[in-house]
Write an enzyme that holds these catalytic residues in place. Sequence first.
Site, short mmCIF file in Angstrom:
data_model
loop_
_atom_site.label_atom_id
_atom_site.label_comp_id
_atom_site.label_asym_id
_atom_site.label_seq_id
_atom_site.Cartn_x
_atom_site.Cartn_y
_atom_site.Cartn_z
N ARG A 9 0.75 -1.09 0.01
CA ARG A 9 0.04 -0.13 -0.18
C ARG A 9 0.83 1.02 0.09
O ARG A 9 2.13 0.98 0.38
CB ARG A 9 -0.88 -0.03 1.27
CG ARG A 9 -2.00 -1.09 1.24
CD ARG A 9 -2.67 -0.95 2.59
NE ARG A 9 -3.11 0.04 2.84
CZ ARG A 9 -3.25 0.63 4.26
NH1 ARG A 9 -2.74 -0.39 5.39
NH2 ARG A 9 -3.61 1.74 4.54
N SER A 11 0.77 4.12 1.81
CA SER A 11 0.64 4.83 3.19
C SER A 11 2.02 4.86 3.67
O SER A 11 2.94 4.03 3.40
CB SER A 11 -0.20 4.30 4.14
OG SER A 11 0.21 2.88 4.58
N LYS A 78 -3.14 -8.34 11.05
CA LYS A 78 -4.15 -7.99 11.78
C LYS A 78 -5.29 -7.76 10.63
O LYS A 78 -6.45 -7.67 10.57
CB LYS A 78 -4.26 -7.21 12.91
CG LYS A 78 -3.95 -5.77 12.46
CD LYS A 78 -3.94 -4.77 13.60
CE LYS A 78 -3.70 -3.43 13.27
NZ LYS A 78 -4.70 -2.75 12.58
N ASP A 79 -4.82 -7.34 9.39
CA ASP A 79 -5.69 -6.88 8.24
C ASP A 79 -6.06 -8.15 7.45
O ASP A 79 -6.88 -7.92 6.52
CB ASP A 79 -4.99 -5.94 7.43
CG ASP A 79 -4.76 -4.51 8.27
OD1 ASP A 79 -5.43 -4.36 9.12
OD2 ASP A 79 -4.01 -3.83 7.51
N ARG A 126 -12.93 -3.09 18.86
CA ARG A 126 -12.19 -3.74 20.02
C ARG A 126 -11.87 -2.94 20.93
O ARG A 126 -12.17 -3.23 22.12
CB ARG A 126 -11.15 -4.41 19.40
CG ARG A 126 -10.16 -4.96 20.49
CD ARG A 126 -8.97 -5.60 19.59
NE ARG A 126 -8.23 -4.47 18.77
CZ ARG A 126 -7.44 -3.82 19.49
NH1 ARG A 126 -7.43 -3.92 20.98
NH2 ARG A 126 -6.59 -2.86 18.83
N ARG A 127 -11.17 -1.84 20.61
CA ARG A 127 -10.77 -0.72 21.56
C ARG A 127 -12.03 0.07 22.03
O ARG A 127 -11.96 0.22 23.18
CB ARG A 127 -10.06 0.29 20.88
CG ARG A 127 -8.60 -0.46 20.16
CD ARG A 127 -7.67 0.71 19.49
NE ARG A 127 -6.34 0.07 19.02
CZ ARG A 127 -5.84 0.43 17.93
NH1 ARG A 127 -6.54 1.26 17.05
NH2 ARG A 127 -4.81 -0.18 17.64
N ARG A 144 -11.59 7.98 11.47
CA ARG A 144 -10.44 7.11 10.38
C ARG A 144 -9.19 8.06 10.15
O ARG A 144 -9.10 9.15 10.48
CB ARG A 144 -11.47 7.07 9.19
CG ARG A 144 -12.24 5.67 9.00
CD ARG A 144 -11.48 4.51 8.79
NE ARG A 144 -10.48 4.37 7.77
CZ ARG A 144 -10.56 4.37 6.72
NH1 ARG A 144 -11.74 3.97 5.99
NH2 ARG A 144 -9.39 4.22 5.82
N GLY A 145 -8.34 7.43 9.16
CA GLY A 145 -7.25 8.11 8.96
C GLY A 145 -5.93 7.63 9.13
O GLY A 145 -5.91 6.55 10.25
N ASN A 146 -4.77 8.25 8.38
CA ASN A 146 -3.50 7.48 8.91
C ASN A 146 -2.97 8.26 10.06
O ASN A 146 -3.89 8.81 10.79
CB ASN A 146 -2.67 7.51 7.66
CG ASN A 146 -2.52 9.28 7.37
OD1 ASN A 146 -2.62 10.16 8.17
ND2 ASN A 146 -2.11 9.70 6.22
N VAL A 147 -1.72 7.66 10.43
CA VAL A 147 -1.25 8.03 11.88
C VAL A 147 -1.21 9.63 11.95
O VAL A 147 -1.70 10.19 12.93
CB VAL A 147 0.19 7.47 11.90
CG1 VAL A 147 0.65 8.07 13.15
CG2 VAL A 147 0.19 5.90 12.02
N THR A 149 -3.15 11.67 10.57
CA THR A 149 -4.43 12.30 10.68
C THR A 149 -4.96 12.37 12.21
O THR A 149 -5.56 13.07 12.71
CB THR A 149 -5.36 11.77 9.74
OG1 THR A 149 -5.01 11.84 8.38
CG2 THR A 149 -6.86 12.18 9.76
N ARG A 150 -4.95 10.97 12.57
CA ARG A 150 -5.30 10.62 13.81
C ARG A 150 -4.52 11.47 15.15
O ARG A 150 -5.09 11.97 15.98
CB ARG A 150 -5.05 9.28 14.18
CG ARG A 150 -5.88 8.49 13.13
CD ARG A 150 -5.93 6.97 13.61
NE ARG A 150 -6.78 6.25 12.47
CZ ARG A 150 -7.37 5.09 12.81
NH1 ARG A 150 -7.60 4.64 13.90
NH2 ARG A 150 -8.07 4.54 11.81
N CYS A 237 -12.35 -9.33 11.31
CA CYS A 237 -11.43 -8.71 11.69
C CYS A 237 -11.56 -7.60 12.38
O CYS A 237 -10.82 -7.23 13.38
CB CYS A 237 -10.58 -8.26 10.27
SG CYS A 237 -10.03 -9.44 9.10
#
Length: 333
Positions: A9, A11, A78-79, A126-127, A144-147, A149-150, A237
Site C-alpha cells: 500500500r 501509506s 491483523k488486516d 475492539r478498542r 478514520r485516517g492515517n497516523v 491524521t489521527r 477482523c
Amino acid sequence: MTALRLGTRRSALATTQSGWVADQLRAAGHEVELVEITTEGDVSGELLTAIGGTGVFAAAIRHALLDGRIDVAVHSLKDLPTTPEPGLVVAAVPVREDSRDVLVARDGLTLGELPAGSVVGTGSPRRTAQLAALGLGIEIRPIRGNVDTRIGLVTSGAVDAVVLARAGLARLGRLDEATEVIDPIQVLPAPGQGALAVECRSDRHEVVAAVSVLDDPDTRACVLAERALLAALEAGCTAPIGALAEVVEGDDGLELSLRGFVGSEDGSLELRRSLVGPHAEPEALGRRLAQVLLEDGAAGLDLTDHPTSGTEPAVVAPAHAPRQAPHRPEQVS
C-alpha cells in the site's frame, strides 16, 4: 531469479513495513522492487466496518499477486481475513513488534488522568468495547485516517486522545508521541497486531523458498493461536475481540499462554479468559479458548463486522477547545 516485485500500500506505514521486508530480502541476496498499490481502504473515508472490514486493505494486493503483477506482498497480519485465500500462502511471519496499544493524549495525559467527559478517538470496535468496559467516564468517538491524521486530531483539539497500535508508531520512529503504553490487562490487542505477513503464490516455489527464511517460529505460533480463536468465534477482523499469545516456559518445555477478550461495544458485557497449551499446537489452543468464551456468554453476542456508529468521516470536527490540565513532561516509549 529476477528482481522480486514486492507489493505494498502507499501509506507511510505500509511502505515503511514493506521497505523493512525488502531490506531483509536484499540482505539475503535478492533484488527487490517495491510496487505501490492503491486499495479501497486507502481511498474511502468511511469507517472500515462500513466498507467491509480490514480485509479491504488486503484484497487489491492479493489480486495483484494472483494475476502476476507482483511476486510478494506484505500485509499487517491483523488486516488479513482468517479464511485462507486459494492459491496464496503466508510464506513468512517475521519477528513481531510489540503488540500493545498506545494512547496519544493532550498534555501528556494517561488514560487514568483523562478527565470525565474527555473524547477519545478510535475506529476499532475492539478498542471501543474495552475502553468502555473500563468505566472511566470518557466519550469514545469513531475516527478514520492515517497516523498523521489521527494524531492531528489531538493536536488540533478535535479529540483529547487517540488510541493507536504501538507497532505502527515504532516502525515510523514516532514512539515519543505516545503518552502511555496501554497494559493488555486493560486493552488486549487485535489478533495478529504488531506482526507482518509476507504472502506469495503457492505455486511460485522459488519465491516461497526465498521468503521463508524471514519466518520466526515463535511469532508464527502466537499469531496462529490468536487467529484460530478469531476464526472459531466466526468473527470478522473488526469485531470487538482481543487476543494475545505469548511464549512461556512450562514444565515440559515451551508453551503458549493465550488471553482472549470478547465484549459489547457499550462496555456492558466483557469476557476475559486465558489458557495455556503446547507451543506445537497453537491453533488447537485458540479453538479451545474460543469454546470457553462461547460457553461463558460470547455465543449471545453479535461478533460480525458492523459499523460502530454509522459512517462517520475520517476526520472528526472539533468537539471543543482543548481543556487545561497538568502537564506531564515524561513520555512513554
